[in-house]
Design a protein around this motif. Sequence first.
Motif, PDB file in Angstrom:
ATOM      1  N   SER A  30       0.820  -1.213   0.000  1.00 47.62           N
ATOM      2  CA  SER A  30       0.000   0.000   0.000  1.00 47.62           C
ATOM      3  C   SER A  30       0.855   1.264   0.000  1.00 47.62           C
ATOM      4  O   SER A  30       1.851   1.353   0.720  1.00 47.62           O
ATOM      5  CB  SER A  30      -0.916   0.009   1.224  1.00 47.62           C
ATOM      6  OG  SER A  30      -1.755  -1.120   1.232  1.00 47.62           O
ATOM      7  N   GLY A  31       0.447   2.220  -0.814  1.00 47.58           N
ATOM      8  CA  GLY A  31       1.121   3.505  -0.868  1.00 47.58           C
ATOM      9  C   GLY A  31       1.770   3.799  -2.196  1.00 47.58           C
ATOM     10  O   GLY A  31       2.139   4.941  -2.477  1.00 47.58           O
ATOM     11  N   GLY A  32       1.930   2.768  -3.029  1.00 41.15           N
ATOM     12  CA  GLY A  32       2.562   2.969  -4.323  1.00 41.15           C
ATOM     13  C   GLY A  32       4.055   2.712  -4.268  1.00 41.15           C
ATOM     14  O   GLY A  32       4.876   3.642  -4.189  1.00 41.15           O
ATOM     15  N   ASN A  33       4.440   1.447  -4.314  1.00 42.45           N
ATOM     16  CA  ASN A  33       5.856   1.076  -4.254  1.00 42.45           C
ATOM     17  C   ASN A  33       6.591   1.526  -5.519  1.00 42.45           C
ATOM     18  O   ASN A  33       6.075   1.424  -6.632  1.00 42.45           O
ATOM     19  CB  ASN A  33       5.987  -0.437  -4.098  1.00 42.45           C
ATOM     20  CG  ASN A  33       7.436  -0.887  -4.077  1.00 42.45           C
ATOM     21  OD1 ASN A  33       8.263  -0.303  -3.372  1.00 42.45           O
ATOM     22  ND2 ASN A  33       7.766  -1.898  -4.877  1.00 42.45           N
ATOM     23  N   TRP A 108      -7.821  -1.179  -8.771  1.00 40.33           N
ATOM     24  CA  TRP A 108      -7.144  -2.465  -8.631  1.00 40.33           C
ATOM     25  C   TRP A 108      -7.985  -3.458  -7.831  1.00 40.33           C
ATOM     26  O   TRP A 108      -8.033  -4.642  -8.155  1.00 40.33           O
ATOM     27  CB  TRP A 108      -5.791  -2.272  -7.944  1.00 40.33           C
ATOM     28  CG  TRP A 108      -4.669  -1.920  -8.881  1.00 40.33           C
ATOM     29  CD1 TRP A 108      -4.333  -0.675  -9.329  1.00 40.33           C
ATOM     30  CD2 TRP A 108      -3.733  -2.819  -9.465  1.00 40.33           C
ATOM     31  NE1 TRP A 108      -3.239  -0.745 -10.164  1.00 40.33           N
ATOM     32  CE2 TRP A 108      -2.850  -2.050 -10.257  1.00 40.33           C
ATOM     33  CE3 TRP A 108      -3.541  -4.195  -9.397  1.00 40.33           C
ATOM     34  CZ2 TRP A 108      -1.796  -2.622 -10.979  1.00 40.33           C
ATOM     35  CZ3 TRP A 108      -2.482  -4.761 -10.101  1.00 40.33           C
ATOM     36  CH2 TRP A 108      -1.634  -3.984 -10.886  1.00 40.33           C
ATOM     37  N   GLN A 109      -8.636  -2.992  -6.783  1.00 35.00           N
ATOM     38  CA  GLN A 109      -9.372  -3.920  -5.924  1.00 35.00           C
ATOM     39  C   GLN A 109     -10.697  -4.360  -6.544  1.00 35.00           C
ATOM     40  O   GLN A 109     -11.166  -5.467  -6.278  1.00 35.00           O
ATOM     41  CB  GLN A 109      -9.616  -3.296  -4.551  1.00 35.00           C
ATOM     42  CG  GLN A 109      -8.337  -3.166  -3.732  1.00 35.00           C
ATOM     43  CD  GLN A 109      -8.604  -2.880  -2.270  1.00 35.00           C
ATOM     44  OE1 GLN A 109      -9.711  -2.593  -1.854  1.00 35.00           O
ATOM     45  NE2 GLN A 109      -7.563  -2.969  -1.464  1.00 35.00           N
ATOM     46  N   MET A 293       0.570 -13.491  -5.397  1.00 34.55           N
ATOM     47  CA  MET A 293       0.636 -12.318  -6.267  1.00 34.55           C
ATOM     48  C   MET A 293       0.864 -11.077  -5.425  1.00 34.55           C
ATOM     49  O   MET A 293       0.127 -10.814  -4.482  1.00 34.55           O
ATOM     50  CB  MET A 293      -0.646 -12.153  -7.075  1.00 34.55           C
ATOM     51  CG  MET A 293      -0.584 -10.974  -8.057  1.00 34.55           C
ATOM     52  SD  MET A 293      -2.171 -10.528  -8.807  1.00 34.55           S
ATOM     53  CE  MET A 293      -2.911  -9.576  -7.470  1.00 34.55           C
ATOM     54  N   THR A 294       1.895 -10.294  -5.768  1.00 39.19           N
ATOM     55  CA  THR A 294       2.179  -9.041  -5.076  1.00 39.19           C
ATOM     56  C   THR A 294       1.961  -7.874  -6.021  1.00 39.19           C
ATOM     57  O   THR A 294       2.481  -7.873  -7.138  1.00 39.19           O
ATOM     58  CB  THR A 294       3.624  -9.021  -4.557  1.00 39.19           C
ATOM     59  OG1 THR A 294       3.819 -10.088  -3.628  1.00 39.19           O
ATOM     60  CG2 THR A 294       3.926  -7.705  -3.857  1.00 39.19           C
ATOM     61  N   PHE A 295       1.201  -6.865  -5.569  1.00 38.25           N
ATOM     62  CA  PHE A 295       0.941  -5.686  -6.394  1.00 38.25           C
ATOM     63  C   PHE A 295       0.947  -4.437  -5.528  1.00 38.25           C
ATOM     64  O   PHE A 295       0.891  -4.497  -4.304  1.00 38.25           O
ATOM     65  CB  PHE A 295      -0.427  -5.815  -7.080  1.00 38.25           C
ATOM     66  CG  PHE A 295      -1.591  -5.438  -6.200  1.00 38.25           C
ATOM     67  CD1 PHE A 295      -2.168  -4.175  -6.275  1.00 38.25           C
ATOM     68  CD2 PHE A 295      -2.108  -6.335  -5.264  1.00 38.25           C
ATOM     69  CE1 PHE A 295      -3.229  -3.822  -5.444  1.00 38.25           C
ATOM     70  CE2 PHE A 295      -3.169  -5.989  -4.441  1.00 38.25           C
ATOM     71  CZ  PHE A 295      -3.728  -4.720  -4.530  1.00 38.25           C
ATOM     72  N   SER A 296       1.021  -3.286  -6.183  1.00 38.41           N
ATOM     73  CA  SER A 296       0.856  -1.988  -5.536  1.00 38.41           C
ATOM     74  C   SER A 296      -0.044  -1.150  -6.432  1.00 38.41           C
ATOM     75  O   SER A 296      -0.126  -1.400  -7.636  1.00 38.41           O
ATOM     76  CB  SER A 296       2.212  -1.307  -5.349  1.00 38.41           C
ATOM     77  OG  SER A 296       2.137  -0.251  -4.416  1.00 38.41           O
ATOM     78  N   GLU A 297      -0.732  -0.149  -5.869  1.00 44.03           N
ATOM     79  CA  GLU A 297      -1.763   0.546  -6.642  1.00 44.03           C
ATOM     80  C   GLU A 297      -1.217   1.345  -7.816  1.00 44.03           C
ATOM     81  O   GLU A 297      -1.917   1.619  -8.780  1.00 44.03           O
ATOM     82  CB  GLU A 297      -2.609   1.449  -5.744  1.00 44.03           C
ATOM     83  CG  GLU A 297      -1.889   2.651  -5.158  1.00 44.03           C
ATOM     84  CD  GLU A 297      -1.399   2.417  -3.747  1.00 44.03           C
ATOM     85  OE1 GLU A 297      -1.465   3.341  -2.926  1.00 44.03           O
ATOM     86  OE2 GLU A 297      -0.953   1.288  -3.466  1.00 44.03           O
TER      87      GLU A 297
END
Length: 379
Positions: A30-33, A108-109, A293-297
Amino acid sequence: ALMVPSFLKSYLGDAALMAPGKTLIVVQLSGGNDGLNTVVPYRNDLYYKKRPTLGIKKGDLLKVDDELGFNPALRALKKVYDEGLMSVINSVGYPNPDRSHFRSMDIWQTGSGSSEYWSSGWLGRYLDSDCLGCEHPYQAIEVDDSLSLAMKGTLKNGFAVSKPRELKKITDNPFLQKIAKEQAKHEEENVAYLYKTMIDTQSSADYLYQKSKTYKATVDYPNSSFARDLKCISSLMTAGTNTRVYYVSIGGFDTHASQKKRQNRLLKEYAEGIAAFIKDLKKHRLINDTMIMTFSEFGRRVKQNASGGTDHGTANNVFLMGGQLPKQGFYNAAPDLKNLDNGDLKYEIDFRSIYASLLEGWLDADAKAVLGEFEGKLF
């Protein structure tokens, strides 16, 4: 058991006999990596030109091939990559990207387009789609005290729990048990729904607590909240809990200033937690039936700002991990730093194509029923 209606008792009994099958674990950064300082295109001079002080020196990187390297904080994750258990998908995003944390995370969600506003999440709609075992509240679990939009359907929701033991103590309250028993049936529809939710929570809390007690840790997990969440997931998976989807988050990636120190700390926490978790899954022979699965917004802008950080960007990388990957290593080439959209990376892969592939190829679900008119799969 006397307090639980017969239809709930029956499905709780059946659940213990059902094999969990393949499991999907979604990790949200969360936060935009900042993807460019996570997977670094160290042979590209434009990277260092745009990031004269923020760019990671070649000598410090964990080089993967002749073009790309991992942030040094990802040393534990590099071992997972070297074992062939990781795939990196670059330049993932969507058309007309939004740079607001809240709006982009909603996109995304929910799995919607940027011009659409949906009130249900993609995993919640998976539960709505009559998937096998979806009548159980714990078919999809978020390790948190509240439920993300991703896990909320129109008809069904996932189940939020951070500590099965603590939830069991709360639901065992004699007053709540008495109310549930006496008011299980109510003439008012909305009130009846609330009572049913209470009963579902009580029965699910008991089921998850009983399952979690059977877990005996054989791996040392780091002392971080993220690692503890993963250990909780492992305890439920190794106990044979009838859960197909788990959701977990780690926050703090909004690095507008002094990025290096903060991002390195967070990436190290992420990498060490994931590495311990995968080691645990391998010991219990669950790695081949697990996809992470790993994602960021969103990612960050290519050019560093004046505060030693980066501002909100667009496309980013997505990680897949597990024993049955569609493609090991790098799925596609590094982002094109010569062809930018007003200083931002252009997306190459729509994130919904990853969702569609996981829904149909991993969860045996109808992607169209979940994602609507969007068509296209990545693998």
